[in-house]
Design a protein around this motif. Structure first.
Motif, PDB file in Angstrom:
ATOM      1  N   PRO A 273      21.063  97.683  28.385  1.00 35.09           N
ATOM      2  CA  PRO A 273      21.810  97.927  29.544  1.00 35.09           C
ATOM      3  C   PRO A 273      21.447  96.192  29.804  1.00 35.09           C
ATOM      4  CG  PRO A 273      21.055 100.246  29.535  1.00 35.09           C
ATOM      5  CD  PRO A 273      20.232  99.197  28.710  1.00 35.09           C
ATOM      6  N   LYS A 274      23.007  96.024  30.508  1.00 35.71           N
ATOM      7  CA  LYS A 274      23.237  94.120  31.007  1.00 35.71           C
ATOM      8  C   LYS A 274      22.763  94.638  32.124  1.00 35.71           C
ATOM      9  CE  LYS A 274      27.433  94.368  27.979  1.00 35.71           C
ATOM     10  NZ  LYS A 274      28.377  93.466  27.266  1.00 35.71           N
ATOM     11  N   GLY A 275      22.373  93.323  33.279  1.00 35.47           N
ATOM     12  CA  GLY A 275      22.271  93.220  34.077  1.00 35.47           C
ATOM     13  C   GLY A 275      23.690  92.823  34.730  1.00 35.47           C
ATOM     14  N   VAL A 276      24.886  93.103  35.185  1.00 33.31           N
ATOM     15  CA  VAL A 276      25.916  92.387  35.305  1.00 33.31           C
ATOM     16  C   VAL A 276      25.551  92.227  36.738  1.00 33.31           C
ATOM     17  CG1 VAL A 276      28.295  92.571  36.265  1.00 33.31           C
ATOM     18  CG2 VAL A 276      27.231  93.424  34.153  1.00 33.31           C
ATOM     19  N   GLN A 277      25.972  90.608  37.370  1.00 35.69           N
ATOM     20  CA  GLN A 277      25.724  89.911  38.469  1.00 35.69           C
ATOM     21  C   GLN A 277      26.939  89.527  38.815  1.00 35.69           C
ATOM     22  OE1 GLN A 277      23.114  86.816  38.346  1.00 35.69           O
ATOM     23  NE2 GLN A 277      23.593  85.802  40.136  1.00 35.69           N
ATOM     24  N   HIS A 278      26.305  89.918  40.479  1.00 33.54           N
ATOM     25  CA  HIS A 278      27.689  89.446  41.375  1.00 33.54           C
ATOM     26  C   HIS A 278      27.270  88.899  42.313  1.00 33.54           C
ATOM     27  CE1 HIS A 278      31.755  92.168  39.418  1.00 33.54           C
ATOM     28  NE2 HIS A 278      30.565  92.890  39.084  1.00 33.54           N
ATOM     29  N   SER A 279      28.397  88.329  43.007  1.00 31.38           N
ATOM     30  CA  SER A 279      28.033  87.040  43.214  1.00 31.38           C
ATOM     31  C   SER A 279      28.603  87.948  45.647  1.00 31.38           C
ATOM     32  CB  SER A 279      29.699  86.506  43.559  1.00 31.38           C
ATOM     33  OG  SER A 279      30.613  86.347  43.828  1.00 31.38           O
ATOM     34  N   SER A 280      28.171  86.945  46.071  1.00 33.38           N
ATOM     35  CA  SER A 280      28.726  87.805  47.519  1.00 33.38           C
ATOM     36  C   SER A 280      30.457  87.361  47.850  1.00 33.38           C
ATOM     37  CB  SER A 280      28.186  86.551  49.054  1.00 33.38           C
ATOM     38  OG  SER A 280      26.730  87.310  48.292  1.00 33.38           O
ATOM     39  N   GLY A 281      30.787  86.305  48.494  1.00 31.83           N
ATOM     40  CA  GLY A 281      32.277  85.501  48.124  1.00 31.83           C
ATOM     41  C   GLY A 281      32.799  86.638  47.750  1.00 31.83           C
ATOM     42  N   GLY A 282      33.694  86.184  46.598  1.00 31.16           N
ATOM     43  CA  GLY A 282      34.679  86.445  45.607  1.00 31.16           C
ATOM     44  C   GLY A 282      34.738  87.864  45.625  1.00 31.16           C
ATOM     45  N   TYR A 283      33.917  88.678  45.111  1.00 31.10           N
ATOM     46  CA  TYR A 283      33.804  89.951  44.882  1.00 31.10           C
ATOM     47  C   TYR A 283      34.017  90.649  46.078  1.00 31.10           C
ATOM     48  CZ  TYR A 283      31.166  94.902  44.989  1.00 31.10           C
ATOM     49  OH  TYR A 283      31.594  96.048  45.072  1.00 31.10           O
ATOM     50  N   LEU A 284      32.995  90.638  47.798  1.00 28.69           N
ATOM     51  CA  LEU A 284      34.092  91.155  48.534  1.00 28.69           C
ATOM     52  C   LEU A 284      35.262  90.511  49.255  1.00 28.69           C
ATOM     53  CD1 LEU A 284      32.501  92.571  51.148  1.00 28.69           C
ATOM     54  CD2 LEU A 284      32.966  91.261  52.357  1.00 28.69           C
ATOM     55  N   THR A 482      27.168  86.403  35.539  1.00 27.35           N
ATOM     56  CA  THR A 482      26.570  86.518  34.344  1.00 27.35           C
ATOM     57  C   THR A 482      25.499  87.410  33.782  1.00 27.35           C
ATOM     58  OG1 THR A 482      24.173  85.187  33.422  1.00 27.35           O
ATOM     59  CG2 THR A 482      24.025  85.495  35.583  1.00 27.35           C
ATOM     60  N   ILE A 483      25.060  87.449  33.020  1.00 26.26           N
ATOM     61  CA  ILE A 483      23.749  89.089  32.901  1.00 26.26           C
ATOM     62  C   ILE A 483      22.047  88.457  33.206  1.00 26.26           C
ATOM     63  CG2 ILE A 483      23.135  90.539  31.282  1.00 26.26           C
ATOM     64  CD1 ILE A 483      25.090  90.142  29.460  1.00 26.26           C
ATOM     65  N   TRP A 484      22.203  88.984  34.512  1.00 27.18           N
ATOM     66  CA  TRP A 484      20.766  88.804  34.777  1.00 27.18           C
ATOM     67  C   TRP A 484      19.720  88.362  33.900  1.00 27.18           C
ATOM     68  CZ3 TRP A 484      19.339  87.724  39.396  1.00 27.18           C
ATOM     69  CH2 TRP A 484      17.856  87.483  39.804  1.00 27.18           C
ATOM     70  N   ASN A 485      18.966  87.445  34.064  1.00 31.50           N
ATOM     71  CA  ASN A 485      18.371  87.240  33.012  1.00 31.50           C
ATOM     72  C   ASN A 485      18.533  86.829  31.456  1.00 31.50           C
ATOM     73  OD1 ASN A 485      15.681  86.961  34.255  1.00 31.50           O
ATOM     74  ND2 ASN A 485      15.263  89.302  33.294  1.00 31.50           N
TER      75      ASN A 485
END
Ligand code: 6R9
Length: 654
Positions: A273-284, A482-485
């Motif tokens: 499984p891939k670690g889907v990384q999200h942001s703070s501002g754009g996400y919210l 990105t995908i974490w790592n």
């Protein structure tokens, strides 16, 4: 849908249209045009208006390192501040933020003021343990107030959370802890489900002994079921003890808009499984915009999203979106069939739910329940509080759509069939409830600002009416960062060279209606299955199967299933002779349980078939398309001239 006469459109009721955030199709088209004419302005204006910034941003979109896009990059904010403090500051302190209904029916109401205090106490506790900005915290909790508190507390101190669904195994938990190199694990003694108390802490303990989890310094345990549990001195703390002497005040960590709010692991077509990384501002920003545009959220609404916080839907539509909008929401622990199949409908009645958001698989199973047991048919309940319904997770079949519309919505509530993904962070294709004429089975049109399209293998847009590959042409604020790592895998999976790295590849097929341009999702185009709305990689299940000592080789495919959307079918070659009869039945059980332990019960194959080999081409490739036909019970009509071992097909028929 090509012939207008045959298509039945459902129109939103006038009353809703009148007061809707997006009122009528002209308003929808105006928003789309605004975004087309001034893409950055469209998002930038809303980011300014909807979010409170500690330091304002000066640049909206930075494309200099595509596809690693940045949004509002020099702005600073705090997500928890935006969800809690500012609502309290606006005078909503005593408003109910969440109504928690437990498996046994017990109800707890938490006001915005109270939620803020709980979050602050736990945030202070985490800080006291040395957890700081940028650290990863894994949360392995059942649906609970503490689950939301833990997520918000991480956001408050700038720690990046990674939720692991409470139904996942110790191995799955271990893998995620290791990949994220998490410093703390938040779990509970157990969880309640359908009247049973199930253990959770022992699974977490086991995960930590499997190796690779040395980064974990603290384990915080929520007391939920009261079952005895092993507490390791110096490592484990009870949640209530950790919070006991903490202050109700906690200065938020002001983070850059791009700061990773969370990682969420999801299945891909290959490998782990891939670690889907999200942001703070754009996400919210887009979590809020989805609440406003797609759910038309109003201060008087009671919003209920039935998802678990272990999935992205529970992130955007439980932990963040509703709170950022100052709404009242339901948090539900339990299952839709306990104490009886009327649980959902009774809860809608009791809590006067106005907006209800669930998955087609739940609707399909509740149709069956209602048909079999008239005493829990939705008509037995007062559902008149509802004004809007939503669907998510998989395509909704028209029959289920119509039942949902008639029996739950009373023929007066629009259904928003929201297409989106863990990676998109928020809705990307969905009706606007006060505007879009609905067609059952179609998620209709792009969310304002989202430039969705259907293309061929070369990335060229295909004409409406012709099936193809779903893509998004421009970056959007809530997108995966990105995908974490594994930034390379991120590029390869989502911005492939086939499209010159310029188009976001969703992984689904789609077709647009020739008249309206409405999108219908035709299903995944990769080796990802969708079982009851949960994403499962076929490779993941295959790896679990071949890890069993008796298994030599395995291939997993999906088969259409009336209830779960897709069902998992595994074709297995054992190291020993091909089993039959009772022996086969026993090994099937053994393998199903094995996969349940390796990944989680949702990954258990429904059907396992044994062959002396798998159908392979002369070059040794497994012919998956053929396996899909066999799984369905279809005659093999495909050309099998390249097949090395055609005699194997007989063994693999169901
Ligand atoms: C939010 C969520 C994403 C995959 C996606 C697609 C399927 C989700 C859908 C839908 C048809 C809808 N999917 N919503 N298909 N119509 N309204 O479910 O995220 O768990 O990442 O799954 O689910 O196949 O690609 P996630």
């Amino acid at each position: 849908m090509s012939n207008e006469q045959q298509v039945h459109y459902y129109y939103p009721p006038e009353e809703l249209v009148k007061n809707a955030a997006v009122s009528g199709m002209d308003a929808y088209h105006a928003l789309c045009k605004e975004a087309e004419d001034d893409y950055e302005g469209f998002w930038g204006r809303r980011a300014k208006a909807l979010l409170d910034w500690k330091e304002p941003f000066t640049q909206v979109l930075d494309e200099s390192n595509a596809p690693f896009f940045k949004w509002f990059a020099d702005g600073k904010l705090n997500v928890s501040y935006n969800c809690l403090d500012r609502n309290v500051n606006k005078g909503l302190g005593d408003k109910v933020a969440l109504i928690f209904e437990a498996d046994n029916g017990e109800v707890t109401r938490v006001s915005y003021k109270d939620l803020l205090a709980r979050v602050n106490r736990f945030a202070n506790a985490l800080r006291g343990m040395g957890v700081k900005k940028g650290d990863r915290v894994v949360i392995y909790l059942p649906m609970s107030i503490e689950g939301v508190v833990a997520m918000q507390a991480c956001a408050r101190i700038g720690a990046t959370h990674s939720i692991v669904f409470g139904g996942f195994s110790s191995q799955a938990l271990r893998d995620r802890i290791e990949d994220a190199a998490a410093v703390a694990l938040i779990t509970s003694d157990g969880q309640h489900r359908g009247g049973k108390a199930l253990p959770l802490k022992p699974i977490a303990d086991e995960a930590l002994t499997l190796g690779g989890c040395d980064t974990i310094k603290n384990v915080i345990v929520v007391k939920r079921t009261g079952v005895d549990c092993n507490m390791v001195a110096g490592r484990d703390t009870w949640f209530h003890d950790a919070c006991a002497d903490q202050s109700d005040v906690c200065e938020p960590e002001w983070v850059e808009a791009e700061h990773p709010l969370f990682i969420l692991y999801t299945s891909g077509s290959t490998g782990k499984p891939k670690g889907v990384q999200h942001s703070s501002g754009g996400y919210l920003l887009q979590a809020m915009m989805s609440m406003q545009f797609s759910f038309d959220i109003k201060p008087s609404d009671v919003f209920w999203c039935t998802a678990d916080i272990g999935w992205v839907t529970g992130h955007t539509f439980i932990a963040y979106g509703p709170l950022a909008c100052g709404a009242t929401e339901i948090v539900f622990e339990g299952v839709p069939t306990y104490p009886d199949g009327g649980r959902f409908w009774r809860m809608i009645q009791d809590h006067k739910v106005t907006v209800f958001y669930t998955a087609p698989t739940a609707i399909r199973s509740l149709i069956k329940t209602a048909d079999n047991n008239p005493s829990v048919h939705p008509r037995q309940y007062d559902l008149s509080s509802l004004r809007l319904l939503g669907s998510v997770g998989e395509p909704i079949n028209p029959a289920a759509w119509e039942w949902y519309y008639e029996h739950i919505g009373g023929g007066r509530c629009p259904i928003v069939d929201t297409f989106w993904q863990t990676e998109t962070g928020a809705h990307v294709i969905t009706p606007m409830p006060g505007a879009t004429p609905m067609v059952p089975g179609s998620c209709t049109l792009p969310f304002p600002g989202i430039q969705a399209a259907v293309v061929d293998e070369t990335g060229t847009e295909v004409p409406w009416g012709q099936g193809g590959i779903l893509v998004i042409k421009r970056p959007w604020p809530a997108m995966i960062r990105t995908i974490w790592n594994d930034p390379e895998r991120f590029k390869k999976s989502y911005f492939p060279d086939d499209f010159q790295g310029k188009l976001y590849l969703a992984g689904d097929g789609a077709i647009r209606d020739v008249d309206t341009g409405y999108f219908t999702i035709t299903g995944r185009i990769d080796d990802v299955l969708n079982v009851s709305g949960h994403r499962m990689g076929t490779m993941e299940i295959e790896s679990a199967l071949v890890a069993h000592e008796k298994v030599a080789e395995a291939a997993v495919v999906g088969r259409p299933d009336d209830l779960t959307g897709e069902a998992i079918v595994a074709f297995v070659v054992l190291k020993g002779p091909r089993p039959t009869g009772d022996e086969a039945a026993a090994i099937i059980k053994e393998l199903q349980n094995w996969v349940g332990r390796e990944i989680g019960p949702i990954a258990k194959p429904k059907d396992i078939r044994f062959g002396e080999n798998l159908p392979k081409t002369r070059s040794g490739k497994i012919m998956r398309r053929l396996l899909r036909q066999l799984a369905k019970g279809d005659d093999v009509i495909q050309d099998i001239s390249t097949l090395e071992n055609p005699q194997i097909l007989e063994q693999l028929k169901g």
